[in-house]
Each structure stands twice: as structure tokens, then as C-alpha cells.
Scaffold this active site. Structure first.
Site, PDB file in Angstrom:
ATOM      1  N   HIS A 103      70.621  61.119  14.478  1.00 63.23           N
ATOM      2  CA  HIS A 103      70.561  59.811  13.831  1.00 63.23           C
ATOM      3  C   HIS A 103      69.505  59.823  12.734  1.00 63.23           C
ATOM      4  O   HIS A 103      68.487  60.505  12.847  1.00 63.23           O
ATOM      5  CB  HIS A 103      70.252  58.693  14.836  1.00 63.23           C
ATOM      6  CG  HIS A 103      69.028  58.920  15.661  1.00 63.23           C
ATOM      7  ND1 HIS A 103      69.035  59.742  16.774  1.00 63.23           N
ATOM      8  CD2 HIS A 103      67.757  58.456  15.544  1.00 63.23           C
ATOM      9  CE1 HIS A 103      67.817  59.756  17.296  1.00 63.23           C
ATOM     10  NE2 HIS A 103      67.012  58.988  16.564  1.00 63.23           N
ATOM     11  N   HIS A 105      67.012  57.226  10.699  1.00 57.11           N
ATOM     12  CA  HIS A 105      66.410  55.904  10.596  1.00 57.11           C
ATOM     13  C   HIS A 105      66.375  55.503   9.125  1.00 57.11           C
ATOM     14  O   HIS A 105      66.005  56.317   8.265  1.00 57.11           O
ATOM     15  CB  HIS A 105      64.958  55.927  11.085  1.00 57.11           C
ATOM     16  CG  HIS A 105      64.786  56.274  12.532  1.00 57.11           C
ATOM     17  ND1 HIS A 105      64.576  55.323  13.506  1.00 57.11           N
ATOM     18  CD2 HIS A 105      64.784  57.464  13.177  1.00 57.11           C
ATOM     19  CE1 HIS A 105      64.437  55.921  14.684  1.00 57.11           C
ATOM     20  NE2 HIS A 105      64.563  57.219  14.511  1.00 57.11           N
TER      21      HIS A 105
HETATM   22  P1  AMP Z   1      64.188  58.746  17.930  1.00 51.36           P
HETATM   23  O1  AMP Z   1      65.094  59.500  18.865  1.00 51.36           O
HETATM   24  O2  AMP Z   1      62.741  58.920  18.313  1.00 51.36           O
HETATM   25  O3  AMP Z   1      64.437  59.025  16.492  1.00 51.36           O
HETATM   26  O4  AMP Z   1      64.423  57.199  18.109  1.00 51.36           O
HETATM   27  C1  AMP Z   1      65.525  56.604  18.729  1.00 51.36           C
HETATM   28  C2  AMP Z   1      65.637  55.217  18.186  1.00 51.36           C
HETATM   29  O5  AMP Z   1      66.738  54.622  18.826  1.00 51.36           O
HETATM   30  C3  AMP Z   1      64.425  54.313  18.432  1.00 51.36           C
HETATM   31  O6  AMP Z   1      63.993  53.763  17.197  1.00 51.36           O
HETATM   32  C4  AMP Z   1      64.961  53.235  19.374  1.00 51.36           C
HETATM   33  O7  AMP Z   1      64.400  51.984  19.099  1.00 51.36           O
HETATM   34  C5  AMP Z   1      66.443  53.270  19.080  1.00 51.36           C
HETATM   35  N1  AMP Z   1      67.311  52.855  20.175  1.00 51.36           N
HETATM   36  C6  AMP Z   1      67.236  53.236  21.472  1.00 51.36           C
HETATM   37  N2  AMP Z   1      68.252  52.685  22.174  1.00 51.36           N
HETATM   38  C7  AMP Z   1      68.977  51.948  21.301  1.00 51.36           C
HETATM   39  C8  AMP Z   1      70.142  51.120  21.424  1.00 51.36           C
HETATM   40  N3  AMP Z   1      70.767  50.956  22.595  1.00 51.36           N
HETATM   41  N4  AMP Z   1      70.611  50.500  20.325  1.00 51.36           N
HETATM   42  C9  AMP Z   1      69.980  50.662  19.120  1.00 51.36           C
HETATM   43  N5  AMP Z   1      68.883  51.413  18.949  1.00 51.36           N
HETATM   44  C10 AMP Z   1      68.379  52.051  20.017  1.00 51.36           C
END
Ligand code: AMP
Length: 139
Positions: A103, A105
Site C-alpha cells: 500500500h 500512503h
Molecule cells: P503501514 O503498514 O505501517 O504502512 O500502515 C498501515 C496503515 O493501514 C496504517 O496507517 C493504518 O492506520 C491503516 N489501516 C489499518 N487497518 C485499516 C483499515 N481496516 N482500514 C483502513 N486503514 C487501515
């Protein structure tokens, strides 16, 4: 390299098993609001194809994903009248990755306004829906 785990939370969003505030979808890509935003308008762009992160992603998947990241970054900038847009992507826990489906951001930034902590508090869903409408209007 650890194998892709198809039970991760973004795979569940793609399967429709858990809800998300969606912004954009095409054959290969989904964009939705981050539930723990670091700033208003914080969104995520993911490929539908499973990979753990950038390191094991198929380059053909990346070539379809990045134009959508650009599209959403422009829409988020316009929707929030941002001074800049932060685009970030983490690979493995040592780099800050917590969800193991690739993903990107996309976070609108304003001069002098610090980011909130990564994966901090949950946002109000109605607020995320209102922000999503602004971004969709700018797409
Ligand atoms: P990272 O893997 O550290 O890049 O971050 C994962 C991101 O996913 C974080 O910013 C979380 O806030 C976000 N996140 C986790 N679960 C969900 C969800 N169910 N829906 C949307 N965002 C999510």
C-alpha cells in the site's frame, strides 16, 4: 522474504469482508481512507494483486498502480488545498510496516502542520466519509 499472507486486513477489504471508505476502484487498484489518519485526507492506494510489499511486487502491477497513486495525490492536494503531498510506503516491520499487503500512503500536508503519529487514533467514520466526498469530487 516472508510469503504473502492472504488473510491480511487489506485482502479482507478487497474481498468485501470488512468495510472501508472507498475513493476509487478499477480492475487492478483500490483506494480508500486510512482509518487512523496522520492528517485530514490521509488515504491508501493498494493493488488488487497480492504482494507483501514493494519488495516482492510484480513490476507489471506497479506500472498500473503508480498512475493511480499520482491521480489520488493530485485529488487529495486539490481537495484539501494542500501545500504538498506526502507519499510513503514501508517494507517490513523494521521500516514501520504493520499491514502486509502493498500500500501507498497519500497524505496532504500543510506548511507548519506536523503529522499525527503513524497508526495512532481511529477517526470518526462520518468524518472520513465527508473527506472522501471531497477527494472524489476532485478526481
Ligand atoms: P503501514 O503498514 O505501517 O504502512 O500502515 C498501515 C496503515 O493501514 C496504517 O496507517 C493504518 O492506520 C491503516 N489501516 C489499518 N487497518 C485499516 C483499515 N481496516 N482500514 C483502513 N486503514 C487501515
Amino acid at each position: 522474504m516472508t510469503a504473502y499472507d492472504p488473510d491480511n486486513i487489506f485482502a479482507k477489504i478487497l474481498a468485501g469482508d470488512i468495510p472501508s471508505v472507498k475513493l476509487y476502484e478499477d480492475e487492478d487498484t483500490l483506494a480508500f481512507m486510512d482509518v487512523m489518519p496522520q492528517a485530514p485526507g490521509h488515504l491508501l492506494v493498494i493493488p488488487k494483486a497480492g504482494s507483501r510489499n514493494l519488495l516482492d511486487a510484480d513490476p507489471a502491477v506497479l506500472s498500473k498502480l503508480m498512475p493511480v497513486v499520482q491521480k489520488l495525490a493530485n485529488a487529495a492536494q486539490e481537495a484539501f488545498d494542500a501545500d504538498g503531498v506526502f507519499v510513503a510506503q514501508f517494507n517490513e516491520p523494521a521500516a514501520g510496516q504493520t499491514v502486509f499487503h502493498l500500500h501507498f500512503h497519500v497524505i496532504p500536508r500543510h506548511d507548519g502542520v506536523p503529522l499525527k503519529p503513524h497508526a495512532g487514533g481511529m477517526a470518526d467514520v462520518d468524518m472520513l466519509k465527508a473527506q472522501a466526498e471531497k477527494i472524489k469530487a476532485a478526481l
